[in-house]
Write a protein that holds these residues in place. Sequence first.
Motif, PDB file in Angstrom:
ATOM      1  N   THR A  33       0.842  -1.188   0.000  1.00 51.01           N
ATOM      2  CA  THR A  33       0.000   0.000   0.000  1.00 51.01           C
ATOM      3  C   THR A  33       0.881   1.243   0.000  1.00 51.01           C
ATOM      4  OG1 THR A  33      -1.794  -1.127   1.160  1.00 51.01           O
ATOM      5  CG2 THR A  33      -1.762   1.286   1.240  1.00 51.01           C
ATOM      6  N   LEU A  34       0.650   2.125  -0.986  1.00 48.95           N
ATOM      7  CA  LEU A  34       1.441   3.351  -1.103  1.00 48.95           C
ATOM      8  C   LEU A  34       0.834   4.512  -0.324  1.00 48.95           C
ATOM      9  CD1 LEU A  34       2.295   3.325  -4.912  1.00 48.95           C
ATOM     10  CD2 LEU A  34       3.855   2.857  -3.026  1.00 48.95           C
ATOM     11  N   THR A  35      -0.477   4.705  -0.498  1.00 47.40           N
ATOM     12  CA  THR A  35      -1.120   5.859   0.123  1.00 47.40           C
ATOM     13  C   THR A  35      -2.623   5.645   0.135  1.00 47.40           C
ATOM     14  OG1 THR A  35      -1.320   8.283   0.082  1.00 47.40           O
ATOM     15  CG2 THR A  35      -1.370   7.140  -2.039  1.00 47.40           C
ATOM     16  N   LYS A  36      -3.315   6.441   0.951  1.00 50.35           N
ATOM     17  CA  LYS A  36      -4.775   6.379   1.002  1.00 50.35           C
ATOM     18  C   LYS A  36      -5.347   7.778   0.853  1.00 50.35           C
ATOM     19  CE  LYS A  36      -5.096   2.210   3.864  1.00 50.35           C
ATOM     20  NZ  LYS A  36      -5.667   1.612   5.102  1.00 50.35           N
ATOM     21  N   VAL A  37      -6.534   7.861   0.243  1.00 45.66           N
ATOM     22  CA  VAL A  37      -7.220   9.146   0.046  1.00 45.66           C
ATOM     23  C   VAL A  37      -8.670   8.973   0.484  1.00 45.66           C
ATOM     24  CG1 VAL A  37      -7.986  10.869  -1.630  1.00 45.66           C
ATOM     25  CG2 VAL A  37      -5.747   9.767  -1.907  1.00 45.66           C
ATOM     26  N   ARG A  38      -9.136   9.791   1.403  1.00 43.25           N
ATOM     27  CA  ARG A  38     -10.541   9.713   1.780  1.00 43.25           C
ATOM     28  C   ARG A  38     -11.387  10.358   0.681  1.00 43.25           C
ATOM     29  NH1 ARG A  38     -11.960  14.287   6.359  1.00 43.25           N
ATOM     30  NH2 ARG A  38     -11.379  16.116   5.130  1.00 43.25           N
ATOM     31  N   VAL A  39     -12.625   9.883   0.558  1.00 41.05           N
ATOM     32  CA  VAL A  39     -13.519  10.387  -0.487  1.00 41.05           C
ATOM     33  C   VAL A  39     -14.820  10.798   0.186  1.00 41.05           C
ATOM     34  CG1 VAL A  39     -14.586   9.911  -2.712  1.00 41.05           C
ATOM     35  CG2 VAL A  39     -12.482   8.733  -2.084  1.00 41.05           C
ATOM     36  N   MET A  40     -14.838  12.054   0.664  1.00 43.98           N
ATOM     37  CA  MET A  40     -16.005  12.536   1.416  1.00 43.98           C
ATOM     38  C   MET A  40     -16.530  13.869   0.887  1.00 43.98           C
ATOM     39  SD  MET A  40     -14.888  11.453   5.304  1.00 43.98           S
ATOM     40  CE  MET A  40     -16.478  11.910   5.972  1.00 43.98           C
ATOM     41  N   LYS A  41     -15.819  14.461  -0.088  1.00 47.69           N
ATOM     42  CA  LYS A  41     -16.301  15.706  -0.690  1.00 47.69           C
ATOM     43  C   LYS A  41     -15.727  15.806  -2.100  1.00 47.69           C
ATOM     44  CE  LYS A  41     -12.700  18.618   1.490  1.00 47.69           C
ATOM     45  NZ  LYS A  41     -12.028  17.544   2.237  1.00 47.69           N
ATOM     46  N   GLU A  42     -16.214  16.767  -2.873  1.00 50.22           N
ATOM     47  CA  GLU A  42     -15.822  16.879  -4.283  1.00 50.22           C
ATOM     48  C   GLU A  42     -14.320  17.112  -4.428  1.00 50.22           C
ATOM     49  OE1 GLU A  42     -15.927  16.806  -8.303  1.00 50.22           O
ATOM     50  OE2 GLU A  42     -17.560  16.305  -6.929  1.00 50.22           O
ATOM     51  N   ALA A  43     -13.740  17.901  -3.535  1.00 49.54           N
ATOM     52  CA  ALA A  43     -12.297  18.155  -3.623  1.00 49.54           C
ATOM     53  C   ALA A  43     -11.497  16.865  -3.451  1.00 49.54           C
ATOM     54  CB  ALA A  43     -11.878  19.180  -2.566  1.00 49.54           C
ATOM     55  N   ASP A  44     -12.029  15.912  -2.651  1.00 48.17           N
ATOM     56  CA  ASP A  44     -11.340  14.629  -2.493  1.00 48.17           C
ATOM     57  C   ASP A  44     -11.332  13.847  -3.794  1.00 48.17           C
ATOM     58  OD1 ASP A  44     -10.980  15.231   0.190  1.00 48.17           O
ATOM     59  OD2 ASP A  44     -12.798  14.188   0.818  1.00 48.17           O
ATOM     60  N   VAL A  45     -12.426  13.955  -4.568  1.00 53.31           N
ATOM     61  CA  VAL A  45     -12.492  13.268  -5.858  1.00 53.31           C
ATOM     62  C   VAL A  45     -11.437  13.831  -6.813  1.00 53.31           C
ATOM     63  CG1 VAL A  45     -13.944  12.747  -7.855  1.00 53.31           C
ATOM     64  CG2 VAL A  45     -14.945  12.770  -5.568  1.00 53.31           C
ATOM     65  N   VAL A  46     -11.268  15.147  -6.791  1.00 51.26           N
ATOM     66  CA  VAL A  46     -10.252  15.777  -7.627  1.00 51.26           C
ATOM     67  C   VAL A  46      -8.858  15.315  -7.208  1.00 51.26           C
ATOM     68  CG1 VAL A  46      -9.251  17.969  -8.372  1.00 51.26           C
ATOM     69  CG2 VAL A  46     -11.714  17.786  -8.007  1.00 51.26           C
ATOM     70  N   GLU A  90     -19.325  26.866  -8.622  1.00 56.26           N
ATOM     71  CA  GLU A  90     -20.535  27.080  -7.833  1.00 56.26           C
ATOM     72  C   GLU A  90     -20.178  27.391  -6.382  1.00 56.26           C
ATOM     73  OE1 GLU A  90     -23.493  24.095 -10.342  1.00 56.26           O
ATOM     74  OE2 GLU A  90     -23.209  23.820  -8.186  1.00 56.26           O
ATOM     75  N   LEU A  91     -19.192  26.660  -5.859  1.00 55.98           N
ATOM     76  CA  LEU A  91     -18.753  26.928  -4.489  1.00 55.98           C
ATOM     77  C   LEU A  91     -18.197  28.345  -4.366  1.00 55.98           C
ATOM     78  CD1 LEU A  91     -16.954  23.551  -3.636  1.00 55.98           C
ATOM     79  CD2 LEU A  91     -19.131  24.363  -2.720  1.00 55.98           C
ATOM     80  N   MET A 137     -19.504  32.014  -2.210  1.00 53.04           N
ATOM     81  CA  MET A 137     -18.695  32.583  -1.135  1.00 53.04           C
ATOM     82  C   MET A 137     -19.132  34.018  -0.864  1.00 53.04           C
ATOM     83  SD  MET A 137     -14.905  31.149  -2.165  1.00 53.04           S
ATOM     84  CE  MET A 137     -14.113  32.075  -0.828  1.00 53.04           C
ATOM     85  N   PRO A 138     -18.964  34.488   0.365  1.00 51.51           N
ATOM     86  CA  PRO A 138     -19.321  35.883   0.681  1.00 51.51           C
ATOM     87  C   PRO A 138     -18.595  36.870  -0.233  1.00 51.51           C
ATOM     88  CG  PRO A 138     -18.822  34.640   2.671  1.00 51.51           C
ATOM     89  CD  PRO A 138     -18.441  33.755   1.533  1.00 51.51           C
ATOM     90  N   ALA A 139     -19.283  37.945  -0.595  1.00 51.26           N
ATOM     91  CA  ALA A 139     -18.718  38.937  -1.508  1.00 51.26           C
ATOM     92  C   ALA A 139     -17.440  39.558  -0.958  1.00 51.26           C
ATOM     93  CB  ALA A 139     -19.745  40.023  -1.798  1.00 51.26           C
ATOM     94  N   THR A 140     -17.318  39.563   0.351  1.00 56.04           N
ATOM     95  CA  THR A 140     -16.121  40.173   0.950  1.00 56.04           C
ATOM     96  C   THR A 140     -14.858  39.364   0.685  1.00 56.04           C
ATOM     97  OG1 THR A 140     -16.648  39.039   3.020  1.00 56.04           O
ATOM     98  CG2 THR A 140     -17.437  41.318   2.756  1.00 56.04           C
ATOM     99  N   GLN A 141     -15.024  38.081   0.292  1.00 56.42           N
ATOM    100  CA  GLN A 141     -13.863  37.223   0.071  1.00 56.42           C
ATOM    101  C   GLN A 141     -13.441  37.156  -1.395  1.00 56.42           C
ATOM    102  OE1 GLN A 141     -14.212  33.357   1.881  1.00 56.42           O
ATOM    103  NE2 GLN A 141     -15.324  34.142   3.662  1.00 56.42           N
ATOM    104  N   ILE A 142     -14.200  37.783  -2.296  1.00 62.80           N
ATOM    105  CA  ILE A 142     -13.891  37.753  -3.727  1.00 62.80           C
ATOM    106  C   ILE A 142     -13.912  39.178  -4.265  1.00 62.80           C
ATOM    107  CG2 ILE A 142     -14.604  36.885  -5.992  1.00 62.80           C
ATOM    108  CD1 ILE A 142     -15.958  34.584  -4.638  1.00 62.80           C
ATOM    109  N   ASP A 143     -12.843  39.586  -4.914  1.00 66.55           N
ATOM    110  CA  ASP A 143     -12.836  40.928  -5.493  1.00 66.55           C
ATOM    111  C   ASP A 143     -13.465  40.901  -6.883  1.00 66.55           C
ATOM    112  OD1 ASP A 143     -10.930  40.007  -7.363  1.00 66.55           O
ATOM    113  OD2 ASP A 143      -9.272  40.545  -6.041  1.00 66.55           O
ATOM    114  N   ASP A 144     -13.615  42.085  -7.501  1.00 64.46           N
ATOM    115  CA  ASP A 144     -14.311  42.207  -8.783  1.00 64.46           C
ATOM    116  C   ASP A 144     -13.628  41.408  -9.881  1.00 64.46           C
ATOM    117  OD1 ASP A 144     -16.151  43.813  -7.583  1.00 64.46           O
ATOM    118  OD2 ASP A 144     -15.235  45.704  -8.265  1.00 64.46           O
TER     119      ASP A 144
END
Length: 433
Positions: free
Chosen positions: A16-29, A233-234, A238-245
């Motif tokens: 076994t080399l490594t393990k990856v949990r699969v619980m959200k979309e980022a894990d699939v990526v 979509e994510l 996100m709140p507008a304060t976290q993304i600039d124009d």
Amino acid sequence: MSTNLWKIVEDTMDVTLTKVRVMKEADVVFLRQRASHICELLGIEGLKQTRFATAISEVGRSMFVNTVKGMASFAVITDQPASIRVTVRGEGGEVSKLQHHANIPSSERYFGGCGRLVDTFTISGSADAIEVSLVCHLNPGQVVTQENIQEIAGELQKVSPPNQIDIIRQQNNELIQALQKLKEQQAELQVSEEKEREARTVAENAVHARDAMLSVVSHDLRNPLNTISLSTELLQNMPATQIDDQQARLINTIVRSVKTMDRLICDLFDLGSIQAGQLTVEIASDSLTEILLESKEQMSPIAKQAGLTLSYNFPGNLFVFCDRPRFLQILSNLIGNAIKFTSQGGQIDVKVTQEESNICIAVADTGQGIADEQIPFIFDKFRQAGTMRKAGMGLGLSIAKGLVEAQNGKIWVHSKFGEGTVFYFTLPVCKSS
């Protein structure tokens, strides 16, 4: 790496080399990235690497969507033939439904098609868990040593899961590269088809190669495209304060590109199904009036934006045997084609007449028309109506023809260069609802 690693190698030849949990979309990526990275480290490149990573991400996504807890384990089998094995396990959630549908080839929502992308594909599990194992053989005669495994483990430890921005950037680059390959293949195939009359045997070989390429590329495009869509979509939420124009404009650009690519991929899938004789239609009695009013609602804003007048003329109280979504797709293709090749201020008319046991739908435009020498090939793949190059790959009319024939109808065209074009198609009439 475990301190007992070398004992495991000697006793079982399975590490076994490594393990990856699969619980959200980022894990699939990250799961797909891990698969590609390990393939590179073990010398698996090109199409085989892409197919293996695609199959793993498809399985991982099914686990993420249908289970509560998922885990993927990467292992190297050092026996001959040396292989990479990935075991994806899911627990809880809708495991029973996932198990029930897992072995149905037509169930694309689950694992349909993944078995064709790897060397070995097996499904097992218990009442509350499911395990999917995918194996990819290394190059013939390749030997994996302890030093190789130690080096690979060290490289894997250097890579941490990406954040959302990194995911979008990487998947967007993959999408661009895949599209570039597709465009290059399209250009080569157009040249090959021109030589078909002189060397039909050579051209037929090229067609088979093209169909295989389209099947794989369209499948591979959908994975990064799904990731980009979910990630944007994510970010949009996100709140507008976290993304600039500037970031907001970039996200909106990605969203528009994803929609365009999704239409192209749907065309590729439809084309592949038609060519393989596997196109599925659900024919039933349906109201012609309701269908045409829905088409009018969809297409009128597009025609208006292009500066065109779109009119519908049809008798009431008619019912037809058809697949409603496919009927609307035919109308969308034909009217969309007319919009592309009709200048501002022009007219597009959709007219329906009844002829014995069929209805005949005509889509007429006042556009540039089609040259006589092009008409015999107008429904061929990668051909475009008219003489001007427009956006798209020239698949719309070929798909429309396949959809009409799948619903027991016929399609043809009348055109005069410089004066406009009329596309006709028929569908069976139903005597009552």
